[in-house]
Design an enzyme around this catalytic site. Structure first.
Site, mmCIF file in Angstrom:
data_model
loop_
_atom_site.group_PDB
_atom_site.id
_atom_site.type_symbol
_atom_site.label_atom_id
_atom_site.label_comp_id
_atom_site.label_asym_id
_atom_site.label_seq_id
_atom_site.Cartn_x
_atom_site.Cartn_y
_atom_site.Cartn_z
ATOM 1 N N HIS B 379 0.805 -1.217 0.000
ATOM 2 C CA HIS B 379 0.000 0.000 0.000
ATOM 3 C C HIS B 379 0.843 1.275 0.000
ATOM 4 O O HIS B 379 0.333 2.368 -0.217
ATOM 5 C CB HIS B 379 -0.976 0.005 1.181
ATOM 6 C CG HIS B 379 -2.344 0.498 0.817
ATOM 7 N ND1 HIS B 379 -2.539 1.627 0.052
ATOM 8 C CD2 HIS B 379 -3.585 0.004 1.073
ATOM 9 C CE1 HIS B 379 -3.838 1.815 -0.119
ATOM 10 N NE2 HIS B 379 -4.489 0.839 0.485
ATOM 11 N N ASP B 383 -2.427 1.892 -4.685
ATOM 12 C CA ASP B 383 -3.710 2.057 -4.044
ATOM 13 C C ASP B 383 -4.708 1.115 -4.697
ATOM 14 O O ASP B 383 -4.465 0.559 -5.765
ATOM 15 C CB ASP B 383 -4.169 3.507 -4.153
ATOM 16 C CG ASP B 383 -3.203 4.429 -3.439
ATOM 17 O OD1 ASP B 383 -2.814 4.105 -2.302
ATOM 18 O OD2 ASP B 383 -2.817 5.446 -4.034
#
Lengths: 328, 408
Positions: B379, B383
């Site tokens: 992450h 995204d």
């Protein structure tokens, strides 16, 4: 605490020391009834009489020589050179005699003499009333050279100089006399140790090491730069010779970026000793070249106002030099 | 005075535009700022204003011409003599921004004694620090800040270490009948890589289900012939590899590595293939997977699998992977949360293909071959949105597989 100006601190120190010790007396051109050309000895003649406040002929070698003789005899003379520019006829007395007597006599004799002299420019004094002469005396073991920046330091250091058992040259910036004001403890017999530099402002971006009137330029510049987020550490040397190496190196270590400021001309100025000490002792703390900000290497302070302004140190020059280093 | 009118810059990144329509003809009188033409760019549709007041003398560009920004499109006759100032200003305006945009990094690698000494004392990698000084120089303060933040981090790891022994103590207790297997070699490497990945990388996880009935049918048709011709079996994996490689080509965001202060998007697509043996898991690499067709994929995979089983993998086979594909379906799994193979940014698990009743268009229920694709993503690098698009693309490639077009 009372707020007084720089020259009043000189007068108070003289008065209190004369009061405290009968051996203390002042001598110089016009120091008596006239109270000195800058009024540093004002009131002393009336209070202590002509035997302790001596008007001398226009002969600096004699002022120094008489002082040395009286000091060796056990007195604590405070000799005044009307302007530091006029000290040169007395250099032989100061350097060859005063500085060397203790060594030459194997400690049998000493010279507890203080020589006061107003130095520095920015007062339209031109060649013979503007010089900074401290570098001349700052390689003479046996001498001490003191240049205070605040009324507190003036009073404390002048008293310490008078009480010192060796010759002390005490240079007062003539522009600071009535310009610089500061707090001095009332009725407190304090001294400020000779040989110890003083941190006048704490900071961690750039270290400024300077003395005399330039301390105030640095303080004003630091105040302005604070708004830009630049934090300045200011060390006031106070004693020029022998220099407080520990204090200098500690201040340099603090930020790793050092700006040395003097009103004197650049080459051979007393700053060079600070630069050398830093280079010798804390190379691995340095984050930038050691910078010197000084007057151009020309023979004397010019008389023409624009030229004098160019030659003379000021707050703006210090400010931009600090900013340059901060951004390095 | 005949003046040039050039194609104006109609947006930050616009370099050319198509002149769709002239709004003026030669001989027309136009005022300064009056629109003279319509232009289409990939960003905007706009009108080109006249830079001068005067009479249009010649239209240089024709309608539907694609014109570079700054190229001449027309001449206009102005009545006033040129003003020197105007000229100077425009030329100055043209040159300035380019110079200002270039950041000066000339002193980035000039280290002061303090910076060098501090970085060595505290084991700081100066390449990883960005300098705040002039010319990008790293200042002593920059290093001191880095040391301060590093000591914050080490307090965290120290805390972690204080907790660890307690766990180790209980685990060390083994009953006499238990087998004790020392952790060495590959097992040790797997242990350390996986813990590091799981501890350092903020994993996020997402899954899509894909209807691969087309592929199953196609494979059934060709697999015997394939084995006969090629001497190797045709498994399902090459189909997924092909879809993923093409997905990575389209979404290079996923073909990236995390490098502390920057993200590096790799141009080459090298697929790491997780291949299990009895003792351990290996991830040999298929170089330039995007350049291979189905047959090439099958052959590379077969070679690597063979080498893995025989223990013949060399270090070249293991290097340079940019994305990992994991065949969890081979042992019947239908869902998994794979751990990212650092420094890659994502890993995809292909689960078992199972027959399931699926609701199709018009609410019909059909028996279809379904598979789950599970994606773990770093992450810090990625995204959900871009990964969702990537998965949707891969799903589309697989569901609409056409044996005639992209088969063997």
């Amino acid at each position: 605490m009372t707020t007084i100006n720089y020259i009043s601190a000189v007068t108070q120190a003289l008065e209190e020391e004369m009061e405290r010790d009968e051996g203390v007396f002042v001598l110089g051109e016009d120091v008596g009834a006239r109270g000195g050309v800058f009024r540093a000895t004002e009131g002393l003649y009336e209070r202590f009489g002509e035997e302790r406040v001596l008007d001398t002929p226009l002969a600096e070698s004699a002022i120094a020589g008489v002082g040395i003789g009286a000091a060796m005899y056990g007195m604590r003379p405070v000799a005044e050179m009307q302007f530091a520019d006029f000290i040169f006829p007395a250099v032989n007395q100061i350097v060859s005699e005063a500085a060397k007597i203790r060594y030459r006599s194997n400690n049998d004799w000493e010279v507890p003499l203080t020589i006061r002299a107003p130095y520095g420019g920015g007062i339209h004094g031109a060649l013979y009333h503007s010089q900074s002469v401290e570098a001349m005396f700052s390689s003479i073991p046996g001498l001490k050279v003191v240049i205070p920046s605040t009324p507190y330091d003036v009073k404390g250091l002048l008293k310490a100089a008078i009480r010192d058992n060796d010759p002390v040259l005490f240079f007062e910036h003539k522009k600071a006399y009535r310009l610089i004001k500061g707090e001095v403890p009332e009725g407190d017999d304090y001294t400020v140790p000779i040989g110890k530099a003083d941190v006048k402002r704490e900071g961690d971006d750039v270290t400024v090491i300077t003395y005399g009137l330039c301390v105030h330029f640095a303080l004003q510049a630091a105040e302005k730069l604070q708004e830009e987020g630049i934090s300045t550490h200011i060390l006031d040397l106070r004693t020029i010779y022998p220099m407080d190496r520990t204090g200098v190196v500690e201040a340099a270590r603090r930020t790793g970026k050092v700006l040395l400021v003097t009103e004197d001309t650049k080459e051979g100025s007393v700053l060079n000793e600070a630069a050398a000490a830093i280079a010798e002792e804390c190379l691995f703390d340095l984050d930038s070249p050691i910078e010197r900000l000084a007057a151009p290497d020309v023979p004397a302070m010019p008389y023409a106002p624009p030229l004098e302004k160019t030659f003379m140190m000021n707050e703006d020059k210090v400010e931009s030099a600090i900013r340059e280093l901060a951004h390095f | 005075m005949n003046k040039e009118i050039t194609m104006p810059k109609l947006g930050e990144s616009v370099t050319e535009g198509t002149l769709t329509r002239w709004l003026v003809s030669p001989g027309d009188l136009v005022n300064k700022y009056e629109p003279i033409a319509e232009v289409d760019t990939d960003k905007v549709n706009a009108e080109v204003p006249s830079s001068y007041t005067g009479t249009m003398s010649e239209l240089v560009a024709s309608e539907n011409d694609t014109v570079q920004v700054g190229d001449l499109i027309a001449y206009i006759e102005t009545d006033s003599a040129p003003k020197e100032d105007d000229k100077r200003q425009t030329s100055a305006n043209h040159e300035k921004p380019q110079v200002e945009n270039q950041e000066d990094h000339s002193l980035k690698k000039r280290y002061s004694p303090a910076v060098l000494a501090l970085s060595q004392k505290h084991n700081i990698d100066l390449e990883q620090i960005s300098g705040s000084g002039r010319g990008g120089r790293i200042t002593r303060k920059d290093v001191e800040k880095e040391i301060a933040s590093a000591s914050d981090r080490s307090t965290l790891t120290e805390l972690g270490q204080q907790l660890k022994p307690a766990v180790a103590e209980t685990e060390k207790k083994a009953q006499p009948e238990d087998d004790i297997i020392p952790v060495t070699g590959v097992r040790k490497a797997i242990a350390s890589n996986m813990s590091k990945s799981k501890q350092e990388i903020p994993h996020a996880w997402t899954m899509v289900e894909v209807d691969v009935t087309n592929i199953v049918r196609y494979r059934d048709q060709v697999k015997d012939e394939f084995r006969e011709n090629e001497g190797i079996p045709l498994t399902f994996m090459p189909f997924f590899m092909q879809a993923v490689a093409s997905g990575l080509k389209k979404y290079p965001e996923l073909n990236a590595t995390w490098q502390g202060d920057r993200i590096v998007r790799k141009k080459a697509i090298h697929l790491s293939m997780a291949i299990a043996t009895e003792e351990a898991l290996y991830v040999p690499v298929i170089q330039h997977a995007d350049e291979k067709n189905l047959r090439g994929m099958a052959r590379s995979l077969s070679t690597l699998a063979d080498k893995t089983r025989k223990g013949q993998l060399n270090s070249d086979d293991m290097q340079g992977g940019t994305f990992t594909l994991n065949n969890t379906g081979s042992f019947g799994s239908v869902q998994s949360m794979p751990i990212i193979n650092p420094p890659q940014a994502a890993i995809l698990s292909v689960e078992s293909i199972v027959k399931r009743p699926v609701v199709k268009e018009d609410d019909m229920i059909a028996i279809r071959h379904m598979v789950n694709l599970c994606l773990s993503l770093d992450h810090r690098v990625l995204d959900g949105l871009i990964c969702g698009r990537f998965l949707a693309y891969v799903k589309d490639q697989l569901e609409n597989f056409n044996g005639e077009r992209s088969g063997i």
